[in-house]
Enzyme design. Structure first.
Site, PDB file in Angstrom:
ATOM      1  CE  LYS A   1       8.799   4.515   7.129  1.00 25.41           C
ATOM      2  NZ  LYS A   1       8.420   3.100   7.271  1.00 25.41           N
TER       3      LYS A   1
ATOM      4  CD  GLU B   1       6.659  -0.262   7.218  1.00 23.72           C
ATOM      5  OE1 GLU B   1       5.608   0.400   7.099  1.00 23.72           O
ATOM      6  OE2 GLU B   1       7.690   0.024   6.594  1.00 23.72           O
ATOM      7  N   GLY B   2       3.843   0.329  11.105  1.00 23.75           N
ATOM      8  CA  GLY B   2       2.810   0.193  12.125  1.00 23.75           C
ATOM      9  C   GLY B   2       2.309   1.502  12.707  1.00 23.75           C
TER      10      GLY B   2
ATOM     11  CD  GLU C   1       4.604   4.443   6.009  1.00 26.12           C
ATOM     12  OE1 GLU C   1       5.722   4.319   6.541  1.00 26.12           O
ATOM     13  OE2 GLU C   1       3.535   4.263   6.610  1.00 26.12           O
TER      14      GLU C   1
ATOM     15  CG  ASN D   1       2.557   0.797   4.639  1.00 27.52           C
ATOM     16  OD1 ASN D   1       3.092   1.006   5.706  1.00 27.52           O
ATOM     17  ND2 ASN D   1       1.817   1.697   4.024  1.00 27.52           N
TER      18      ASN D   1
ATOM     19  NE  ARG E   1      -2.052   1.799   3.396  1.00 30.89           N
ATOM     20  CZ  ARG E   1      -1.901   1.358   4.652  1.00 30.89           C
ATOM     21  NH1 ARG E   1      -2.520   0.268   5.063  1.00 30.89           N
ATOM     22  NH2 ARG E   1      -1.118   1.990   5.494  1.00 30.89           N
TER      23      ARG E   1
ATOM     24  CB  SER F   1      -4.069  -3.321   8.105  1.00 30.73           C
ATOM     25  OG  SER F   1      -3.679  -2.051   8.573  1.00 30.73           O
TER      26      SER F   1
ATOM     27  CE  LYS G   1       8.177   9.273   6.989  1.00 27.93           C
ATOM     28  NZ  LYS G   1       7.552   8.667   5.814  1.00 27.93           N
TER      29      LYS G   1
END
Length: 474
Positions: free
Chosen positions: A305, A368-369, A144, A146, A125, A151, A364
């Site tokens: 990243k 993730e998350g 970014e 993913n 995504r 999700s 950064k």
């Protein structure tokens, strides 16, 4: 980017009525999450947080985001196959970031043994914000990409129906009919189903690798149900189950509780707290297997990243996507300013610039998350502390994007109904399948709009900050 419901925003009576309808509609449509108090039980659930009204998205930028998604799919796939690029790009990061280093070691070990996997499935995504530059014209800028456990493809498939109902209650039937159909759950399942089919064992199962705490189970069930509708068997297991009960045969076929596994779909494993020593061993076992991993470990590394920052350097995209100048141009047009903090004069200079003017940047880490990025005074303090240490190479710096805020109501269980100044982030889901060297599927699979109050700088829906939204394309 004013939406055509500015007139109702301050009509408190109409808003209260619409909010009551909206909550019931969300429950009816299955826009659901388990509760914090009972995160692993479905006998007490509540609606997932969402906006009362859809948010305006400029049509040109919405179309641009969709048009570039297939290019990003090909780019991620190219990076995952390029051992030298990953080795070179992550060299400084893996010296100071243990999590990335452990992923990288598994990647190298699997390559040395020889890849058993021949079918590759990517579900990613790509997330964007609309940056209003000096002249106020919005531009699409990537936050970014993913590449693991992307999700809310399931719940967002059901959110537009809620917003249609709300608009009709507010007397906006014409606008309600303009909300786009969106079903990422179906698109993601199509990719998983294709990978399962190419694996070539009709009795094999798809295994969702899930977290110990599963508040967001209904989002996953949406994708799962699409697979059951195709008569593809799905099982749900945790790393702990893999460690205790999984095995490989001589052909490196993966068996879980005696069932052959064709596809492992990760909804877990994207941050350090997901792993203890047993879980790392389970991850290695999965990676060594013939099963299609979504993602395989190289594709997870492609989403770091540091890779994102390296891609912004002159000539890098051209090397990864040779003879595709149009794709390169489309991708590059979405990049915000990205800067390396590697040791040396250039890294020293950018660190000093960020310390002097922290509000210009976002710091950064390789995580993730949601909820991991640093801004403003916190960014300055962290950079001052690590400016002379190799630890700084575990971060990248990015220009802070400045979107135009809009007013909306954010509906959360047990929270008061109040208007907030909000900003939105648009995600486009991408799915691709490769067999050997041949790409057999490459598509954009739908979109996700998330909105949060401007006083929250970072964090997604699962992190409890952003809420689900629907784009009203203007």
């Amino acid at each position: 980017m004013a939406a055509p419901w500015e007139d109702v925003l301050r009509d408190t009576g109409a808003i209260r009525e619409a909010a009551a309808v909206a909550v019931d509609a969300a429950l009816l449509e299955g826009v659901l999450m388990r509760t914090e108090g009972e995160p692993n039980a479905s006998d007490v659930v509540n609606y997932a947080p969402f906006t009362l009204l859809p948010s305006s998205v400029p049509s040109a930028l919405f179309e641009q985001a969709y048009e570039v998604q297939q290019d990003f799919n090909l780019l991620v796939d190219a990076i995952s196959q390029n051992k030298e690029f990953l080795e070179h790009t992550l060299a400084s990061t893996i010296k100071v970031d243990d999590f990335t280093a452990r992923l990288f070691r598994i990647h190298m070990q699997v390559l040395e043994e020889g890849l058993a996997q021949s079918v590759f499935l990517g579900i990613n995504r790509s997330d964007y914000m609309f940056d209003c530059g000096v002249d106020g014209t919005p531009a699409l800028k990537q936050i970014e990409i993913n590449t693991i456990a992307a999700s809310f493809g399931g719940l967002t498939s059901r959110t537009a129906a809620v917003h249609r109902r709300v608009l009709k209650v507010l007397g906006k039937s014409k606008e309600a009919s303009c909300l786009l159909h969106n079903n990422p759950a179906k698109g993601l399942a199509l990719g998983i189903a294709k990978a399962w089919e190419l694996y070539g064992s009709p009795s094999a199962v798809v295994m969702f690798l899930v977290e110990e705490v599963q508040r967001n189970i209904f989002d996953q069930r949406c994708v799962e149900n699409e697979l059951w509708n195709r008569d593809i068997r799905v099982i749900r297991r945790r790393f702990r189950d893999v460690f205790e009960n999984a095995s490989l045969d001589d052909a490196k076929r993966l068996y879980m509780d005696g069932q052959e596994v064709a596809v492992v779909y990760y909804r877990e494993g994207y941050m350090p707290k997901n792993y203890d020593q047993q879980n790392w061993e389970a991850r290695l076992l999965l990676e060594r297997s013939r099963a299609v991993k979504c993602p395989d470990i190289a594709t997870q590394l492609a989403g770091t990243k540091k890779v994102q920052q390296e891609l912004s350097q002159p000539g890098v995209l051209e090397r990864l996507l040779p003879s595709q100048p149009e794709a390169v141009a489309r991708i590059r047009a979405t990049f915000a300013g990205l800067y390396s903090l590697d040791m040396g004069e250039e890294g020293d200079k950018i660190a000093a610039t960020a310390i002097a003017d922290p509000d210009r940047f976002v710091l950064k880490p390789q995580r993730e998350g949601g909820g991991n990025n640093l801004y403003g005074e916190e960014l300055r303090q962290v950079l001052e502390k690590i400016r002379d240490s190799p630890e700084r190479t575990s971060y990248i710096l990015m220009d802070k994007i400045k979107p135009q805020p809009a007013m909306n109501y954010l509906l959360r269980a047990h929270s008061p109904l109040q208007m907030s100044k909000c900003i939105s982030e648009l995600g486009i889901f991408g799915v691709y399948v490769r067999q050997g060297k041949k790409v057999v599927m490459n598509k954009a699979a739908g979109h996700l709009l998330r909105t949060k109050a401007v006083d929250h700088v970072d964090g997604g829906v699962a992190a409890g900050v952003a809420v689900l939204d629907t784009p009203y394309v203007v």
